[in-house]
Design a protein around this motif. Structure first.
Motif, PDB file in Angstrom:
ATOM      1  N   GLY A  99       0.905  -1.262   0.084  1.00  0.00           N
ATOM      2  CA  GLY A  99       0.116  -0.022  -0.043  1.00  0.00           C
ATOM      3  C   GLY A  99       0.873   1.459  -0.198  1.00  0.00           C
ATOM      4  O   GLY A  99       2.081   1.308  -0.340  1.00  0.00           O
ATOM      5  N   THR A 100       0.156   2.279   0.121  1.00  0.00           N
ATOM      6  CA  THR A 100       0.834   3.732   0.332  1.00  0.00           C
ATOM      7  C   THR A 100       1.816   3.728   1.387  1.00  0.00           C
ATOM      8  O   THR A 100       1.493   3.255   2.472  1.00  0.00           O
ATOM      9  CB  THR A 100      -0.172   4.775   0.648  1.00  0.00           C
ATOM     10  N   ARG A 101       3.115   3.962   1.138  1.00  0.00           N
ATOM     11  CA  ARG A 101       4.023   4.428   2.218  1.00  0.00           C
ATOM     12  C   ARG A 101       4.706   5.777   2.144  1.00  0.00           C
ATOM     13  O   ARG A 101       5.195   6.299   1.244  1.00  0.00           O
ATOM     14  CB  ARG A 101       5.209   3.453   2.001  1.00  0.00           C
ATOM     15  N   PRO A 102       4.658   6.373   3.284  1.00  0.00           N
ATOM     16  CA  PRO A 102       5.492   7.672   3.400  1.00  0.00           C
ATOM     17  C   PRO A 102       6.806   7.663   3.109  1.00  0.00           C
ATOM     18  O   PRO A 102       7.541   6.582   3.594  1.00  0.00           O
ATOM     19  CB  PRO A 102       5.223   8.303   4.812  1.00  0.00           C
ATOM     20  N   THR A 103       7.713   8.445   2.443  1.00  0.00           N
ATOM     21  CA  THR A 103       8.859   8.427   1.940  1.00  0.00           C
ATOM     22  C   THR A 103       9.815   9.096   3.177  1.00  0.00           C
ATOM     23  O   THR A 103      10.927   9.053   3.287  1.00  0.00           O
ATOM     24  CB  THR A 103       9.313   9.331   0.643  1.00  0.00           C
ATOM     25  N   HIS A 104       9.240  10.120   3.966  1.00  0.00           N
ATOM     26  CA  HIS A 104       9.942  10.615   4.979  1.00  0.00           C
ATOM     27  C   HIS A 104       9.707   9.760   6.446  1.00  0.00           C
ATOM     28  O   HIS A 104       8.613   9.536   6.701  1.00  0.00           O
ATOM     29  CB  HIS A 104       9.516  12.036   5.248  1.00  0.00           C
ATOM     30  N   LEU A 105      10.939   9.663   7.076  1.00  0.00           N
ATOM     31  CA  LEU A 105      10.880   8.920   8.400  1.00  0.00           C
ATOM     32  C   LEU A 105       9.887   9.431   9.355  1.00  0.00           C
ATOM     33  O   LEU A 105       9.165   8.779  10.022  1.00  0.00           O
ATOM     34  CB  LEU A 105      11.960   8.853   8.943  1.00  0.00           C
ATOM     35  N   ARG A 106       9.834  10.712   9.432  1.00  0.00           N
ATOM     36  CA  ARG A 106       8.777  11.364  10.446  1.00  0.00           C
ATOM     37  C   ARG A 106       7.353  10.880   9.934  1.00  0.00           C
ATOM     38  O   ARG A 106       6.490  10.613  11.077  1.00  0.00           O
ATOM     39  CB  ARG A 106       9.047  12.910  10.370  1.00  0.00           C
ATOM     40  N   GLU A 107       6.978  10.799   8.893  1.00  0.00           N
ATOM     41  CA  GLU A 107       5.625  10.349   8.277  1.00  0.00           C
ATOM     42  C   GLU A 107       5.592   8.765   8.696  1.00  0.00           C
ATOM     43  O   GLU A 107       4.295   8.385   9.192  1.00  0.00           O
ATOM     44  CB  GLU A 107       5.459  10.757   7.179  1.00  0.00           C
ATOM     45  N   ARG A 108       6.369   8.082   8.715  1.00  0.00           N
ATOM     46  CA  ARG A 108       6.366   6.726   8.963  1.00  0.00           C
ATOM     47  C   ARG A 108       6.056   6.460  10.360  1.00  0.00           C
ATOM     48  O   ARG A 108       5.333   5.712  10.892  1.00  0.00           O
ATOM     49  CB  ARG A 108       7.505   5.945   8.470  1.00  0.00           C
ATOM     50  N   LEU A 109       6.690   7.272  11.287  1.00  0.00           N
ATOM     51  CA  LEU A 109       6.562   7.090  12.595  1.00  0.00           C
ATOM     52  C   LEU A 109       5.291   7.709  13.024  1.00  0.00           C
ATOM     53  O   LEU A 109       4.577   7.050  14.059  1.00  0.00           O
ATOM     54  CB  LEU A 109       7.630   7.882  13.409  1.00  0.00           C
ATOM     55  N   LYS A 110       4.713   8.638  12.474  1.00  0.00           N
ATOM     56  CA  LYS A 110       3.540   9.083  12.613  1.00  0.00           C
ATOM     57  C   LYS A 110       2.269   8.178  12.414  1.00  0.00           C
ATOM     58  O   LYS A 110       1.466   7.890  13.189  1.00  0.00           O
ATOM     59  CB  LYS A 110       2.920  10.205  12.000  1.00  0.00           C
ATOM     60  N   ALA A 111       2.739   7.199  11.591  1.00  0.00           N
ATOM     61  CA  ALA A 111       1.824   6.293  10.955  1.00  0.00           C
ATOM     62  C   ALA A 111       1.613   4.847  11.983  1.00  0.00           C
ATOM     63  O   ALA A 111       0.698   4.440  12.043  1.00  0.00           O
ATOM     64  CB  ALA A 111       2.156   5.508   9.445  1.00  0.00           C
ATOM     65  N   ILE A 112       2.456   4.749  12.688  1.00  0.00           N
ATOM     66  CA  ILE A 112       2.631   3.338  13.659  1.00  0.00           C
ATOM     67  C   ILE A 112       2.316   4.036  15.127  1.00  0.00           C
ATOM     68  O   ILE A 112       1.814   3.155  15.907  1.00  0.00           O
ATOM     69  CB  ILE A 112       4.024   2.834  13.794  1.00  0.00           C
ATOM     70  N   GLY A 113       2.458   5.197  15.561  1.00  0.00           N
ATOM     71  CA  GLY A 113       2.053   5.731  16.830  1.00  0.00           C
ATOM     72  C   GLY A 113       3.533   5.816  17.467  1.00  0.00           C
ATOM     73  O   GLY A 113       4.458   5.983  17.280  1.00  0.00           O
ATOM     74  N   PRO A 114       3.094   6.073  19.148  1.00  0.00           N
ATOM     75  CA  PRO A 114       4.481   6.444  19.835  1.00  0.00           C
ATOM     76  C   PRO A 114       5.595   5.453  19.750  1.00  0.00           C
ATOM     77  O   PRO A 114       5.202   3.989  19.788  1.00  0.00           O
ATOM     78  CB  PRO A 114       3.822   6.419  21.159  1.00  0.00           C
ATOM     79  N   THR A 115       6.803   5.933  19.885  1.00  0.00           N
ATOM     80  CA  THR A 115       7.916   4.993  19.662  1.00  0.00           C
ATOM     81  C   THR A 115       8.479   4.497  21.164  1.00  0.00           C
ATOM     82  O   THR A 115       9.350   3.756  20.950  1.00  0.00           O
ATOM     83  CB  THR A 115       9.020   5.393  18.857  1.00  0.00           C
ATOM     84  N   VAL A 116       7.849   5.289  22.063  1.00  0.00           N
ATOM     85  CA  VAL A 116       8.348   4.824  23.302  1.00  0.00           C
ATOM     86  C   VAL A 116       7.712   3.508  23.879  1.00  0.00           C
ATOM     87  O   VAL A 116       8.497   2.931  25.011  1.00  0.00           O
ATOM     88  CB  VAL A 116       8.339   6.241  24.531  1.00  0.00           C
ATOM     89  N   ARG A 117       6.547   3.259  23.618  1.00  0.00           N
ATOM     90  CA  ARG A 117       6.094   1.945  23.842  1.00  0.00           C
ATOM     91  C   ARG A 117       5.090   1.270  22.944  1.00  0.00           C
ATOM     92  O   ARG A 117       4.361   1.788  22.284  1.00  0.00           O
ATOM     93  CB  ARG A 117       4.908   2.319  25.190  1.00  0.00           C
ATOM     94  N   ARG A 118       5.697  -0.074  22.504  1.00  0.00           N
ATOM     95  CA  ARG A 118       5.178  -0.647  21.519  1.00  0.00           C
ATOM     96  C   ARG A 118       3.763  -1.191  21.625  1.00  0.00           C
ATOM     97  O   ARG A 118       3.107  -1.819  20.779  1.00  0.00           O
ATOM     98  CB  ARG A 118       6.034  -1.781  20.954  1.00  0.00           C
ATOM     99  N   ASP A 119       3.368  -1.154  23.203  1.00  0.00           N
ATOM    100  CA  ASP A 119       1.928  -1.664  23.316  1.00  0.00           C
ATOM    101  C   ASP A 119       0.893  -0.488  23.194  1.00  0.00           C
ATOM    102  O   ASP A 119      -0.288  -0.679  23.411  1.00  0.00           O
ATOM    103  CB  ASP A 119       1.830  -2.349  24.713  1.00  0.00           C
TER     104      ASP A 119
END
Length: 106
Positions: free
Chosen positions: A76-96
């Motif tokens: 599917g669609t994938r952001p090219t910039h890392l900031r947008e990829r992180l926004k897509a998955i949610g907070p990076t401090v807790r994987r839960d």
């Protein structure tokens, strides 16, 4: 908006006002919660998508509307910039928490 969209393929990002969820403009002008489901726009269609999203912003459906550069992948669609990829998955401090904690609907 920290990242300037300059590519030929773009999507539109926002935050849903009622719950703060990151959303992207999908097919049929529907807001989707997975960036992989975001619609991809080229040329004049980018301006049209942004115009629609800004009317949604004025109607207080979403806030912080902006375009982002994307690429189309088999998943599917994938952001090219890392900031947008992180926004897509949610907070990076807790994987839960966030989108990464939800089961993949596929």
């Amino acid at each position: 908006m920290l990242v300037k969209a300059r590519g030929t393929l773009q999507s539109v990002s926002a935050s849903r006002l009622r719950d703060g969820e990151a959303v992207w403009l999908g097919a049929g002008n529907a807001w989707v919660e997975r960036v992989a489901d975001a619609a991809v726009f080229e040329g004049e269609a980018i301006a049209g998508a942004l115009a629609f999203a800004r009317t949604e912003e004025k109607a207080q459906v979403v806030v912080d509307v902006y375009p982002l550069d994307v690429e189309v992948t088999p998943d599917g669609t994938r952001p090219t910039h890392l900031r947008e990829r992180l926004k897509a998955i949610g907070p990076t401090v807790r994987r839960d928490l966030g989108k990464q904690a939800r089961p993949d609907p596929r």
